[in-house]
Design a protein around this motif. Structure first.
Motif, PDB file in Angstrom:
ATOM      1  N   ARG A 118       8.445 -42.919 -56.811  1.00  0.00           N
ATOM      2  CA  ARG A 118       8.694 -44.324 -57.376  1.00  0.00           C
ATOM      3  C   ARG A 118       9.945 -44.509 -57.815  1.00  0.00           C
ATOM      4  O   ARG A 118      10.666 -43.646 -58.388  1.00  0.00           O
ATOM      5  CB  ARG A 118       7.613 -44.460 -58.440  1.00  0.00           C
ATOM      6  CG  ARG A 118       6.131 -44.072 -58.005  1.00  0.00           C
ATOM      7  CD  ARG A 118       5.332 -44.214 -58.915  1.00  0.00           C
ATOM      8  NE  ARG A 118       5.254 -43.288 -60.011  1.00  0.00           N
ATOM      9  CZ  ARG A 118       4.408 -43.523 -61.183  1.00  0.00           C
ATOM     10  NH1 ARG A 118       3.317 -44.460 -61.304  1.00  0.00           N
ATOM     11  NH2 ARG A 118       4.841 -42.893 -62.433  1.00  0.00           N
ATOM     12  N   ASP A 137       7.509 -44.191 -52.031  1.00  0.00           N
ATOM     13  CA  ASP A 137       6.585 -44.942 -51.790  1.00  0.00           C
ATOM     14  C   ASP A 137       6.322 -46.408 -52.356  1.00  0.00           C
ATOM     15  O   ASP A 137       5.661 -47.200 -52.089  1.00  0.00           O
ATOM     16  CB  ASP A 137       5.241 -43.939 -52.088  1.00  0.00           C
ATOM     17  CG  ASP A 137       5.480 -42.548 -51.431  1.00  0.00           C
ATOM     18  OD1 ASP A 137       5.089 -42.751 -50.288  1.00  0.00           O
ATOM     19  OD2 ASP A 137       5.664 -41.866 -52.344  1.00  0.00           O
ATOM     20  N   VAL A 138       6.991 -46.336 -53.702  1.00  0.00           N
ATOM     21  CA  VAL A 138       7.006 -47.438 -54.400  1.00  0.00           C
ATOM     22  C   VAL A 138       8.311 -47.942 -54.885  1.00  0.00           C
ATOM     23  O   VAL A 138       8.953 -46.821 -55.119  1.00  0.00           O
ATOM     24  CB  VAL A 138       6.015 -47.327 -55.727  1.00  0.00           C
ATOM     25  CG1 VAL A 138       6.106 -48.432 -56.634  1.00  0.00           C
ATOM     26  CG2 VAL A 138       4.517 -47.011 -55.157  1.00  0.00           C
ATOM     27  N   LEU A 198      -1.322 -51.624 -58.223  1.00  0.00           N
ATOM     28  CA  LEU A 198      -1.082 -51.588 -57.003  1.00  0.00           C
ATOM     29  C   LEU A 198      -1.532 -50.570 -56.075  1.00  0.00           C
ATOM     30  O   LEU A 198      -2.083 -51.076 -54.830  1.00  0.00           O
ATOM     31  CB  LEU A 198       0.652 -51.282 -56.571  1.00  0.00           C
ATOM     32  CG  LEU A 198       1.207 -51.328 -55.408  1.00  0.00           C
ATOM     33  CD1 LEU A 198       1.520 -52.837 -54.990  1.00  0.00           C
ATOM     34  CD2 LEU A 198       2.622 -50.399 -55.344  1.00  0.00           C
ATOM     35  N   LEU A 199      -1.751 -49.278 -56.445  1.00  0.00           N
ATOM     36  CA  LEU A 199      -2.461 -48.418 -55.710  1.00  0.00           C
ATOM     37  C   LEU A 199      -3.912 -48.530 -55.736  1.00  0.00           C
ATOM     38  O   LEU A 199      -4.339 -48.385 -54.680  1.00  0.00           O
ATOM     39  CB  LEU A 199      -2.154 -46.924 -56.156  1.00  0.00           C
ATOM     40  CG  LEU A 199      -0.382 -46.591 -56.243  1.00  0.00           C
ATOM     41  CD1 LEU A 199      -0.327 -45.264 -56.617  1.00  0.00           C
ATOM     42  CD2 LEU A 199      -0.144 -46.546 -54.682  1.00  0.00           C
ATOM     43  N   ARG A 212      -4.853 -51.347 -53.494  1.00  0.00           N
ATOM     44  CA  ARG A 212      -4.318 -51.296 -52.299  1.00  0.00           C
ATOM     45  C   ARG A 212      -3.607 -52.363 -51.631  1.00  0.00           C
ATOM     46  O   ARG A 212      -3.857 -53.071 -50.583  1.00  0.00           O
ATOM     47  CB  ARG A 212      -5.509 -51.128 -51.020  1.00  0.00           C
ATOM     48  CG  ARG A 212      -6.049 -49.699 -51.492  1.00  0.00           C
ATOM     49  CD  ARG A 212      -7.210 -49.409 -50.215  1.00  0.00           C
ATOM     50  NE  ARG A 212      -7.702 -48.150 -50.393  1.00  0.00           N
ATOM     51  CZ  ARG A 212      -8.757 -47.517 -49.555  1.00  0.00           C
ATOM     52  NH1 ARG A 212      -9.028 -47.987 -48.526  1.00  0.00           N
ATOM     53  NH2 ARG A 212      -9.178 -46.436 -50.006  1.00  0.00           N
ATOM     54  N   ASP A 219       0.192 -54.667 -51.403  1.00  0.00           N
ATOM     55  CA  ASP A 219       1.711 -54.481 -50.834  1.00  0.00           C
ATOM     56  C   ASP A 219       2.620 -54.944 -51.891  1.00  0.00           C
ATOM     57  O   ASP A 219       3.753 -54.419 -51.895  1.00  0.00           O
ATOM     58  CB  ASP A 219       1.911 -55.507 -49.741  1.00  0.00           C
ATOM     59  CG  ASP A 219       0.856 -54.977 -48.483  1.00  0.00           C
ATOM     60  OD1 ASP A 219       0.970 -53.847 -48.063  1.00  0.00           O
ATOM     61  OD2 ASP A 219      -0.075 -55.800 -48.053  1.00  0.00           O
ATOM     62  N   GLY A 227       4.907 -51.647 -52.332  1.00  0.00           N
ATOM     63  CA  GLY A 227       4.666 -50.489 -51.637  1.00  0.00           C
ATOM     64  C   GLY A 227       5.427 -50.382 -50.394  1.00  0.00           C
ATOM     65  O   GLY A 227       6.435 -51.135 -50.240  1.00  0.00           O
ATOM     66  N   LYS A 228       5.044 -49.428 -49.351  1.00  0.00           N
ATOM     67  CA  LYS A 228       5.861 -49.099 -48.374  1.00  0.00           C
ATOM     68  C   LYS A 228       6.321 -50.101 -47.415  1.00  0.00           C
ATOM     69  O   LYS A 228       7.376 -50.104 -46.998  1.00  0.00           O
ATOM     70  CB  LYS A 228       5.509 -47.733 -47.789  1.00  0.00           C
ATOM     71  CG  LYS A 228       5.788 -46.569 -48.381  1.00  0.00           C
ATOM     72  CD  LYS A 228       5.691 -45.332 -47.434  1.00  0.00           C
ATOM     73  CE  LYS A 228       6.343 -44.049 -47.888  1.00  0.00           C
ATOM     74  NZ  LYS A 228       6.539 -43.129 -46.937  1.00  0.00           N
TER      75      LYS A 228
END
Length: 230
Positions: free
Chosen positions: A3, A80-81, A103-104, A107, A109, A158-159
């Motif tokens: 991150r 990843d972030v 965010l995670l 799910r 973006d 996110g990715k």
């Protein structure tokens, strides 16, 4: 997960130490990188004296170019972030872990930190709030989505968004335009309430003249983004 905190900075000699030390104190599990946008004050020297993680741009690219440099760094280093935190001390780092979890867990973006959901903390000037409301309504008309704080720089990606912004990112006043770009691609974007602070030192680079330019430029950019084909 890797991150990263992206900190665009232009002439933030009065704020950058407090910003970084606050991040070190309050945030765990994040790396950070300062993008010094060719500051003409002592921002570069202060960062180097304190051995902060910094990229010094050779020319001034503006906020969009500085932030895109951060996303490019995140992309090339397989983060990843990535989250943008302004160098002026307005963004409170205590919300970063909450944003990452949201965010995670959902799910998403992108997660945007909005000062207008719970209306706590610094709410900006009346003039700027009018502009923010205008852009919020315009984004809703163009995308069907409600973003209460479209000019917020406190945004976590996110990715998929990192990869996109590393390649293509608006130059001037990029927040509303980039939000429309990812919404039009069908990416999942949500807001959560945060508390922002007033600038700790120095002054904003946005004058009345620049505010007029901002309104016209961003409005046209959003309309063009709406008809752009991918």
């Amino acid at each position: 997960m890797k991150r990263l905190i992206i900190i665009p900075a232009y002439n933030e000699e009065q704020n950058i130490v407090n910003t970084i030390e606050s991040i070190k104190r309050e945030v765990k599990g994040f790396d950070y990188i300062i993008i010094n946008d060719c500051s003409v004050d002592c921002t570069k020297e202060i960062c180097e004296q304190n051995r902060y993680n910094i990229i010094n741009l050779p020319i001034n690219l503006g906020i969009g170019g500085a932030v895109q440099t951060g996303y490019l760094y995140a992309y090339e280093n397989n983060y990843d972030v990535a989250v943008q935190v302004d160098g002026d001390g307005q963004h409170n780092p205590e919300f970063l872990e909450t944003m990452a979890e949201y965010l995670l867990n959902h799910r998403l973006d992108m997660v945007i930190g909005s000062r207008f959901i719970e209306k706590k903390g610094f709410q900006s000037s009346i003039t700027r709030r009018i502009g923010i409301k205008f852009f919020s309504l315009l984004i809703r008309l163009l995308t069907g989505k409600t973003i209460t704080d479209p000019t917020s720089g406190l945004r976590m990606a996110g990715k998929r968004v990192i990869a996109l912004f590393a390649k293509d990112y608006p130059r001037d006043y990029p927040e509303p335009e980039s939000v429309v770009a990812i919404l039009r691609r069908g990416y999942n974007v949500k807001e959560i309430p945060v508390v922002m602070k007033e600038r700790e030192g120095g002054k904003s680079s946005i004058s009345f003249r620049k505010s007029v330019y901002y309104m016209v430029k961003v409005t046209l950019a959003l309309l063009i983004e709406r008809i752009r084909k991918y």
